[in-house]
Design a protein around this motif. Structure first.
Motif, mmCIF file in Angstrom:
data_model
loop_
_atom_site.group_PDB
_atom_site.id
_atom_site.type_symbol
_atom_site.label_atom_id
_atom_site.label_comp_id
_atom_site.label_asym_id
_atom_site.label_seq_id
_atom_site.Cartn_x
_atom_site.Cartn_y
_atom_site.Cartn_z
ATOM 1 N N GLY A 44 -9.573 110.465 20.762
ATOM 2 C CA GLY A 44 -9.784 111.188 22.022
ATOM 3 C C GLY A 44 -8.628 110.934 22.972
ATOM 4 N N SER A 45 -8.672 111.595 24.112
ATOM 5 C CA SER A 45 -7.562 111.482 25.070
ATOM 6 C C SER A 45 -7.551 110.134 25.779
ATOM 7 C CB SER A 45 -7.671 112.565 26.134
ATOM 8 O OG SER A 45 -7.829 113.819 25.547
ATOM 9 N N THR A 46 -8.732 109.583 26.017
ATOM 10 C CA THR A 46 -8.824 108.405 26.886
ATOM 11 C C THR A 46 -8.052 107.181 26.401
ATOM 12 O OG1 THR A 46 -11.010 109.236 27.479
ATOM 13 C CG2 THR A 46 -10.433 107.028 28.242
ATOM 14 N N PRO A 47 -8.142 106.792 25.121
ATOM 15 C CA PRO A 47 -7.453 105.555 24.719
ATOM 16 C C PRO A 47 -5.938 105.699 24.545
ATOM 17 C CG PRO A 47 -8.706 106.418 22.866
ATOM 18 C CD PRO A 47 -8.966 107.331 24.019
ATOM 19 N N GLY A 144 -22.558 111.348 27.451
ATOM 20 C CA GLY A 144 -22.935 109.930 27.309
ATOM 21 C C GLY A 144 -22.829 109.398 25.897
ATOM 22 N N HIS A 145 -22.228 110.166 24.995
ATOM 23 C CA HIS A 145 -22.111 109.650 23.630
ATOM 24 C C HIS A 145 -21.012 108.591 23.527
ATOM 25 C CE1 HIS A 145 -19.087 113.034 22.276
ATOM 26 N NE2 HIS A 145 -18.422 111.960 22.673
ATOM 27 N N ILE A 146 -21.171 107.688 22.577
ATOM 28 C CA ILE A 146 -20.091 106.773 22.179
ATOM 29 C C ILE A 146 -19.972 106.901 20.664
ATOM 30 C CG2 ILE A 146 -19.981 105.129 24.092
ATOM 31 C CD1 ILE A 146 -22.035 103.369 22.750
ATOM 32 N N GLY A 208 -14.908 114.357 35.227
ATOM 33 C CA GLY A 208 -15.814 114.875 34.194
ATOM 34 C C GLY A 208 -16.656 113.782 33.544
ATOM 35 N N LYS A 209 -16.256 112.526 33.731
ATOM 36 C CA LYS A 209 -17.007 111.414 33.132
ATOM 37 C C LYS A 209 -17.890 110.686 34.159
ATOM 38 C CE LYS A 209 -15.085 112.191 29.195
ATOM 39 N NZ LYS A 209 -14.083 111.404 28.523
ATOM 40 N N ALA A 210 -17.805 111.101 35.433
ATOM 41 C CA ALA A 210 -18.470 110.331 36.501
ATOM 42 C C ALA A 210 -19.981 110.227 36.302
ATOM 43 C CB ALA A 210 -18.147 110.951 37.859
HETATM 44 P P1 PGA Z 1 -12.022 111.918 25.391
HETATM 45 O O1 PGA Z 1 -13.273 111.777 24.417
HETATM 46 O O2 PGA Z 1 -11.401 110.562 25.479
HETATM 47 O O3 PGA Z 1 -11.117 112.906 24.715
HETATM 48 O O4 PGA Z 1 -12.545 112.386 26.712
HETATM 49 C C1 PGA Z 1 -14.146 110.704 24.572
HETATM 50 C C2 PGA Z 1 -15.326 110.823 23.621
HETATM 51 O O5 PGA Z 1 -15.758 111.944 23.316
HETATM 52 O O6 PGA Z 1 -15.831 109.782 23.186
#
Ligand code: PGA
Length: 263
Positions: A44-47, A144-146, A208-210
């Protein structure tokens, strides 16, 4: 849960690098061959910012992944590992080919074969054989998925095939020519697998994650917000930028607690 609020996504990446390197300690210095570590990695984009920090420090000789083994959270079903959108490709391009990790010690769920149940069981067994995950890196879905543990996932689930929600497929459509190309299922570590990691580092950036973060950190523990199970983890750290932290009701408290934290 330890909550760290940063000003920007860049600061999240930097903080995550510092925290992970500090936690893994000798295992990333490669001075002692006995000091090994098992990483749980995310796509994903975050890491990506964290991976860039690791790559830079590895190039500079500050850290080494020679004694590390890694297990990724998940892989899509229905596309080959060689596909440009597979998580095999993602990890190779964004991390593995830039660092000194032994490719033979990097593991990603295998979805190419016919028997995905067996593949999932084998993956669980390999994690156990490796001694379990020391540090699991996580992003979070807007639902809210991991991993790909969508709402309704069992809190004790092992690695298995999950069907992706429409929302997840929409969120991930940006990586594909159209939403119709986004796979419908994935092989993912379960919530039980993730909870077995010794330490967890969850990263989130952007508005979008708040809501997902608020529900995860301050909401009730419910399978409707799979990440809320992390409230039960004894060593979970959540690193957020200001936008992802913007709906937390106790934000001032978290900032204060972090400022006063004893090292
Ligand atoms: P994202 O995805 O880092 O691309 O937002 C996160 C995820 O779906 O677990």
């Amino acid at each position: 849960m330890r909550i760290i609020v940063c000003e920007s996504a860049e600061e999240v990446a930097l903080k995550a690098a510092v925290e992970s390197i500090e936690y893994l300690g000798e295992a990333l210095s490669a001075t002692n061959p006995e000091a090994t570590c098992v990483l749980g990695l995310a796509t994903g984009s975050t890491p990506l910012g964290l991976y860039r920090e690791w790559i830079e420090r590895n190039r500079a000789g500050e850290i080494s992944f020679r004694n590390a083994t890694s297990f990724n959270l998940d892989e899509y079903c229905g596309i080959p590992a060689s596909d440009p959108q597979s998580y095999h490709t993602f990890m190779h391009e964004n991390l593995f080919r830039h660092i000194d990790i032994d490719p033979a010690k990097t593991f990603i769920p295998v979805t190419d074969g016919d028997d995905l149940t067996q593949s999932a069981e084998r993956y669980e067994a390999m994690i156990e054989e490796a001694g379990g995950i020391d540090l699991q890196i996580l992003g979070i879905g807007s639902d809210g998925h991991i991993g790909f543990n969508e709402p309704g996932s069992s809190f004790s689930s092992p690695t298995r095939v999950k069907t992706l929600t429409k929302r997840t497929r929409e969120d991930n459509a940006r990586f594909f020519p159209s939403i119709d190309h986004v796979p419908r299922t994935a092989l993912t570590m379960g919530l039980g697998t993730i909870m077995s990691a010794r330490a967890i580092l969850l990263l989130a950036t952007g508005k979008g994650k708040a809501k997902a973060i608020r529900d995860t950190v301050e909401g009730p523990i419910t399978a409707m917000v799979p990440a809320s199970i992390l409230q039960f983890h004894p060593y979970a750290t959540v690193i957020l930028d200001a936008a992802a932290a913007s709906e937390l009701s106790l934000i001032d408290y978290y900032v204060d607690a972090e400022r006063n934290r004893q090292r």
